[in-house]
Design an enzyme around this catalytic site. Structure first.
Site, PDB file in Angstrom:
ATOM      1  N   THR A 243      50.020  32.390  33.146  1.00 52.11           N
ATOM      2  CA  THR A 243      50.600  31.782  31.933  1.00 52.11           C
ATOM      3  C   THR A 243      51.859  31.034  32.374  1.00 52.11           C
ATOM      4  O   THR A 243      52.125  29.833  32.049  1.00 52.11           O
ATOM      5  CB  THR A 243      50.709  32.736  30.904  1.00 52.11           C
TER       6      THR A 243
ATOM      7  N   SER B  93      51.054  39.961  28.298  1.00 55.29           N
ATOM      8  CA  SER B  93      49.755  39.643  28.889  1.00 55.29           C
ATOM      9  C   SER B  93      49.106  38.680  27.831  1.00 55.29           C
ATOM     10  O   SER B  93      49.115  39.163  26.737  1.00 55.29           O
ATOM     11  CB  SER B  93      49.149  40.875  28.974  1.00 55.29           C
ATOM     12  N   SER B  94      48.336  37.770  28.103  1.00 56.68           N
ATOM     13  CA  SER B  94      47.512  36.911  27.381  1.00 56.68           C
ATOM     14  C   SER B  94      46.548  37.701  27.137  1.00 56.68           C
ATOM     15  O   SER B  94      45.866  37.995  27.856  1.00 56.68           O
ATOM     16  CB  SER B  94      47.202  35.492  28.211  1.00 56.68           C
TER      17      SER B  94
ATOM     18  N   ASN C 229      51.181  43.996  32.226  1.00 53.99           N
ATOM     19  CA  ASN C 229      52.008  42.683  31.972  1.00 53.99           C
ATOM     20  C   ASN C 229      52.775  42.785  30.755  1.00 53.99           C
ATOM     21  O   ASN C 229      52.037  43.042  29.721  1.00 53.99           O
ATOM     22  CB  ASN C 229      51.063  41.443  32.231  1.00 53.99           C
TER      23      ASN C 229
ATOM     24  N   SER D 200      45.656  40.178  35.496  1.00 50.18           N
ATOM     25  CA  SER D 200      46.732  40.033  34.650  1.00 50.18           C
ATOM     26  C   SER D 200      48.150  40.469  35.315  1.00 50.18           C
ATOM     27  O   SER D 200      48.164  41.334  36.021  1.00 50.18           O
ATOM     28  CB  SER D 200      46.335  41.491  33.579  1.00 50.18           C
ATOM     29  N   GLY D 201      48.851  39.418  34.999  1.00 50.01           N
ATOM     30  CA  GLY D 201      50.461  39.636  35.235  1.00 50.01           C
ATOM     31  C   GLY D 201      50.548  39.058  36.765  1.00 50.01           C
ATOM     32  O   GLY D 201      51.660  39.012  37.308  1.00 50.01           O
TER      33      GLY D 201
ATOM     34  N   GLY E 253      42.403  37.157  34.224  1.00 50.42           N
ATOM     35  CA  GLY E 253      41.533  37.384  35.340  1.00 50.42           C
ATOM     36  C   GLY E 253      40.879  38.564  35.450  1.00 50.42           C
ATOM     37  O   GLY E 253      40.487  39.373  34.469  1.00 50.42           O
TER      38      GLY E 253
ATOM     39  N   GLU F  55      39.510  42.148  35.688  1.00 50.58           N
ATOM     40  CA  GLU F  55      40.013  43.513  35.181  1.00 50.58           C
ATOM     41  C   GLU F  55      39.246  44.651  35.629  1.00 50.58           C
ATOM     42  O   GLU F  55      38.136  44.688  35.144  1.00 50.58           O
ATOM     43  CB  GLU F  55      40.134  43.432  33.518  1.00 50.58           C
TER      44      GLU F  55
END
Ligand code: ATP
Ligand code: MG
Length: 1028
Positions: free
Chosen positions: A112, A160-161, A157, A107-108, A389, A391
């Protein structure tokens, strides 16, 4: 990579396969660090792109960058996402095989962002489709909408998605994007009702509250303050400096229009968003029987309106549970806790189903409108996978379990595909495959997904079995079923030492990327994802069109239990893996450099962790298993051919043979390289670097040679051009001169011919054939005449005119004469005029009549032959006021004896006066002068005849003047006796006194002789002058 070779000393290697120490993680990270420091965020591992999030705008995604990477060889330019984008696109077009870009990372890490850049690249660089060009906008605009509903600020993030995304872009046979399709995976719906500290709910809630117009908020019953909504305050950070909700709202509103949302649909969608907020604010209070009662009527009212449901039904559904027992429906009241649970479940269901609807709606908008056209059948597809991703949190729950499972699956696919492609390449090249040592995570995938024995199966079983199943019973079952698996640990299964780090309600999975401890709390609930039946029923009756599509009545009658969340996820992952397998893969591995979202910070621990779980070292090992470098013979030869005299400047044979000659010349040892079918494989980077260094040196000398050759060539070309131009100009000029001369000759010949012809016909009447000649003769006569005009009146010369001009010539001659005369006359003085007048009179009188006249012509008449000083004053006195007009000495012959006597003859205005010294001897008034006689011979005698009756006169006077013509002319003029001059032949008779006449006889002789003849006459012999 070729450009990487040149730049390797400055910023590490651009391709990790060139790392000498490729097994060292430290060397790997050091290379990343060196490049990151220089803002070089991209590095390759062969065809895989590793990207480190710079957390700053590096200005590397401009249109110029896109152009730079278009159509160039992957290895010729520095690593870049656009290089991957372009390579993938070209493979799609040339090989017509579907492609997939798999973007992974935690994440981050920038997944994206990378997806968006890729889409932007395709939207801007691909040709526009013939029809439906708007699809490019839709593809781009679907992003902000999906991000608003599916992304949220998390600790890791700010954007974050919270869902996985796989997007297909369809290209027609011309390479234009014509459609798209999105698959979404497992939205983190728990976020709707709860957020960790420092995190937010999905962006759309804040955007609506910040950006929505007053009127809209009023309609939706909302206040412009996130703090008023319980679902938005859990994380206690509604406002974030890095997020501009107001602006984002505008973007989303616009994007919604682009992706075909009508105003009504937008209103319906926002009603649902608002209803979730209102749901969060529904409060319950317990009545006497501890049953929950809704206390917030206002919220209920809004909900009723926004969701289009019956108020009472909703109220009942929120506080009761419908149980069907023995075919009978029973309503069981809920306590406070259950009611809150039901409310949150409804909120989650409403939101997550709306999200699914949204994805479908976007898909309808992206679907190619031309699906039936023949070109549609030949479309190729490019997939972009942006999935959450790996986590690891302090507290990991069901969601992390699913996400990490997803990453295990993708890692497995990655290994499978990379190894497979590596192996296939070796096979294709006919090089013996050397087994690669790597960790195969299939064992972990099996642990999670295997039928009956896998964690998901056991979880499902616990969820479905009758009886009191809890999260803990699930854990026990897990421990019972999977006892000795090397990748699973629980408190019970762990050894003494490890046990301390594990709670009793936790299990630990040893993922390929590291260990993650999951708390089982909530696993069953989340896996079941149950919504009470009466809530479902209520929602099925919704009049909100979106809700009615999300909650379908068939769900109510369907007796079959819906698939559990984990199983659904597993199935969708399997489907995704199939999709990805069917395509040619490309990889972007994203790395997050630090947790603080700061630019320039390179947190080594964090990065080492990611390098490990992204399997990058593994990836490198596989890639480097045999050979560090491989390249097609053509490419290799092209680059290094200058290093060998036989291959430079060109190799005529097969590239493969050229490379063989080249490497032999370079002294490659047999163990350093292998020759495949189409490629050369070089085992060690140092071999390649040595070759590269040699190339660098060679380039210098080549550059000098090329420069010299080029200059020589350049100047020679220039000289040749100048020479060519000079020749061209010369030939042109010569041509022009020649043509002019020829034209002149032709003209001359024609003129001469015309002339001759005209000459021959010169006497014929004017006709076209002689016109030129005649004109010419005329012209030349006139031109000639101009030069030969007579100079004065006496000049009688005149050119002979041609016959046709005779008359004109005469006229001209006259004109000319007149003109000369006129000019002459204008030019003469009064004295001369008088002279001429007198001469004219003389001519009139004497011309042709008297012999000595011609001699007098050239002698000028003089005004007087005696000055006043030569005349006696007495005479002057006697004349008184009478002026003397003319005076001349004369000889007077006596009338009787003809004695000559010297006298003066004076002319006054009135008379002729004969003077003897001081005495006026005779005065003859003009009135008395009857005539003048003179002989025709050359003598100078003359007789003045006077009136006989005049007694005062002594008779006629015989005189002689040396200037007889002059004297007589003047007398005749003064006395007005021009017509009274008699020119006699032979003799003159004159009155010699009263009654007596005298005679003068003239005879021609040899010389002048004046004597008195015997007959008493005066005899004059005058010489003959032959002038008459
Ligand atoms: N290439 C880049 N250049 C500049 N900034 C970047 C880049 N990639 C990522 N970022 C920054 O990092 C932030 C996080 O990136 P992104 O949202 O793409 O992460 P992600 O991998 O999708 O994370 P998640 O899994 O949470 O969705 C972005 O909002 C942006 O500020
Ligand atoms: Mg993301």
């Amino acid at each position: 990579m070729e450009s990487a070779l040149t730049a390797r000393d400055r910023v590490g290697v651009q391709d990790f396969v060139l790392l000498e120490n490729f097994t060292s993680e430290a060397a790997f990270i050091e290379n990343l660090r060196r490049r990151f420091r220089e803002n070089l965020i991209y590095t390759y591992i062969g065809p895989v792109l590793v990207s480190v999030n710079p957390y700053r705008d590096l200005q590397i995604y401009s249109r110029q960058h896109m152009e730079r990477y278009r159509g160039v060889s992957f290895y010729e330019v520095p690593p870049h996402l656009f290089a991957v984008a372009d390579t993938v696109y070209r493979a799609l077009r040339t090989e017509r095989r579907d492609q997939a870009v798999m973007i992974s990372g935690e994440s981050g890490a920038g997944k994206t962002e990378a997806t968006k850049r890729l889409l932007q690249f395709y939207a801007e660089t691909c040709p526009a489709p013939e029809r439906g060009g708007a699809v490019r906008d839709r593809l781009l605009q679907s992003n902000p909408v999906l991000e608003a509903f599916g992304n949220a600020k998390t600790l890791r993030n700010d954007n974050s998605s919270r869902f996985g995304k796989y997007m297909d872009v369809q290209f027609d046979f011309k390479g234009a994007p014509v459609g798209g399709h999105i698959l979404s995976y497992l939205l983190e719906k728990s976020r709707v009702v709860h957020q960790n500290h420092g995190e937010r709910n999905f962006h759309i809630f804040y955007q609506l509250l910040e950006g929505g117009e007053e009127e809209m908020l009023r309609r939706l019953g909302l206040e412009r303050n996130p703090q008023s909504y319980l679902y938005l305050v859990k994380g206690q950070c509604a406002k974030v400096s890095s997020i501009n909700d107001k602006n984002d709202w505008k973007v989303v509103r616009k994007a919604l229009t682009v992706i075909d949302f009508t105003e009504d649909e937008v209103e319906d969608l926002l009603s649902i968003v608002a209803s979730v907020l209102h749901l969060g604010n529904i409060h319950f209070a317990a009545d006497e029987e501890s049953n929950a009662q809704v206390t917030t009527e206002n919220q209920l009212k809004y909900l009723t309106r926004l969701l289009g449901v019956e108020g009472s039904t909703l109220r009942e559904a929120l506080t009761h549970r419908k149980i069907i027992a023995k075919g009978e429906e029973l309503l069981s009241p809920l306590n406070l806790e259950q009611a809150a649970y039901a409310r949150d479940a409804l909120a989650k269901a409403v939101y997550s189903r709306t999200f699914t609807w949204l994805v479908e709606k976007i898909n309808r908008s992206l679907a190619s409108k031309d699906a039936d056209s023949p070109s549609w059948r030949s479309t190729t597809v490019l997939g972009l996978l942006d999935i959450y991703g790996f986590e690891v949190f302090q507290h990991n729950s069901f969601e992390q379990f699913c996400i990490n499972y997803c990453n295990e699956k993708l890692q497995q696919l990655f290994i499978e595909l990379t190894l497979k492609s590596e192996q296939e390449e070796y096979e294709a090249e006919g090089i013996a495959w050397e087994p690669v040592q790597y960790f195969n995570n299939k064992i972990i995938c099996d642990l999670v997904e295997e039928k009956f024995k896998g964690i998901i199966s056991i979880l499902d079983e616990e969820c479905l079995r009758p009886g009191e199943a809890t999260d803990l019973t699930f854990l026990e079952k897990l421990e019972d079923t999977i006892k000795h698996h090397p990748h699973l640990l629980t408190h019970k299964l762990a050894d003494q030492r490890t046990r301390k780090s594990l709670g009793r309600g936790e299990f630990r999975l040893l993922h390929y990327a590291g260990e993650v401890t999951y708390s089982v709390t909530g696993f069953l609930d989340k896996n079941n994802d149950l919504l009470f039946r009466n809530l479902k029923e209520t929602m099925c009756s919704s009049e909100n069109p979106i809700m009615s599509q999300c909650f379908d009545r068939s769900e109510l009658s369907d007796k079959k239990r819906p698939e559990t969340v984990a199983t659904q996820f597993k199935m969708s992952l399997l489907q995704l893996v199939e999709i990805l397998k069917s395509k040619e893969p490309a990889y972007v591995r994203c790395i997050k450099p630090n947790d603080a979202k700061q630019p320039g910070r390179f947190d080594e621990v964090l990065i080492r962790h990611q390098v490990k779980y992204l399997g990058l070292m593994e990836n490198l090992r596989v890639r480097r298993a045999g050979f560090a470098y491989r390249r097609k013979y053509e490419v290799f030869l092209q680059r290094y051919k200058s290093l060998c005299p036989e291959t430079w400047p060109s190799w005529a044979g097969r590239p493969q043979d050229g490379v063989a000659v080249l490497v032999r010349h370079l002294g490659y040892k047999p163990e350093e390289y292998k020759m495949g079918r189409t490629k050369i494989f070089i085992r060690f980077p140092k071999t390649l670097f040595a070759t590269e260094d040699a190339l660098e040196v060679r380039r210098q000398s080549l550059a000098t040679k090329i420069q010299a050759a080029w200059r020589g060539y350049h100047w020679r070309q220039k000289f040749l051009r100048v020479k060519q131009s000079a020749i061209c100009i010369q030939s042109w000029w010569r041509g022009t001169l020649g043509r002019r001369k020829a034209a002149k000759r032709k003209w001359a010949a024609q003129t001469i011919r015309r002339f001759i012809r005209g000459f021959i016909l010169r006497h014929a009447p004017r006709c076209p054939e002689n016109a030129f000649f005649l004109d010419h003769v005329r012209t030349s006569f006139l031109l000639n005449l101009r030069r030969q005009l007579p100079r004065n009146v006496l000049d009688t010369s005149w050119p002979t005119p041609p016959p046709a001009l005779r008359e004109a010539s005469e006229l001209l001659r006259e004109l000319c004469m007149k003109n000369m005369v006129w000019k002459y006359c204008r030019g003469i003085s009064p004295e001369w005029k008088q002279q001429l007048q007198q001469k004219a009179v003389a001519s009139e009188i004497f011309k042709g009549k008297k012999d000595n006249y011609p001699q007098s012509v050239p002698r000028l008449f003089i005004s007087t032959r005696l000055g006043t000083d030569e005349i006696s004053p007495k005479v002057l006195q006697a004349l008184g006021s009478e002026p003397i007009q003319y005076a001349v000495p004369v000889v007077k012959y006596d009338r009787k004896g003809y004695k000559p006597r010297s006298r003066q003859l004076l002319l006054t205005p009135n008379a002729v006066v004969i003077v003897e010294d001081a005495k006026v001897k005779q005065r003859i008034d003009y009135a008395n002068l009857t005539g003048i006689s003179v002989s025709s011979l050359s003598d100078s005698l003359f007789v003045l005849h006077v009136q006989r009756e005049d007694n005062k006169q002594k008779g006629d006077v015989v005189l002689q003047s040396d200037h007889v013509i002059e004297t007589l002319t003047k007398v005749a003029l003064s006395a007005d006796r021009v017509n009274n001059i008699n020119i006699n032949q032979g003799s003159i008779t004159f009155a010699g006194g009263p009654g007596r006449d005298g005679t003068i006889d003239f005879t021609p002789g040899s010389e002048l002789l004046i004597t008195k003849a015997k007959n008493g006459h005066l005899a004059v012999v005058a010489p003959r002058l032959n002038s008459r």
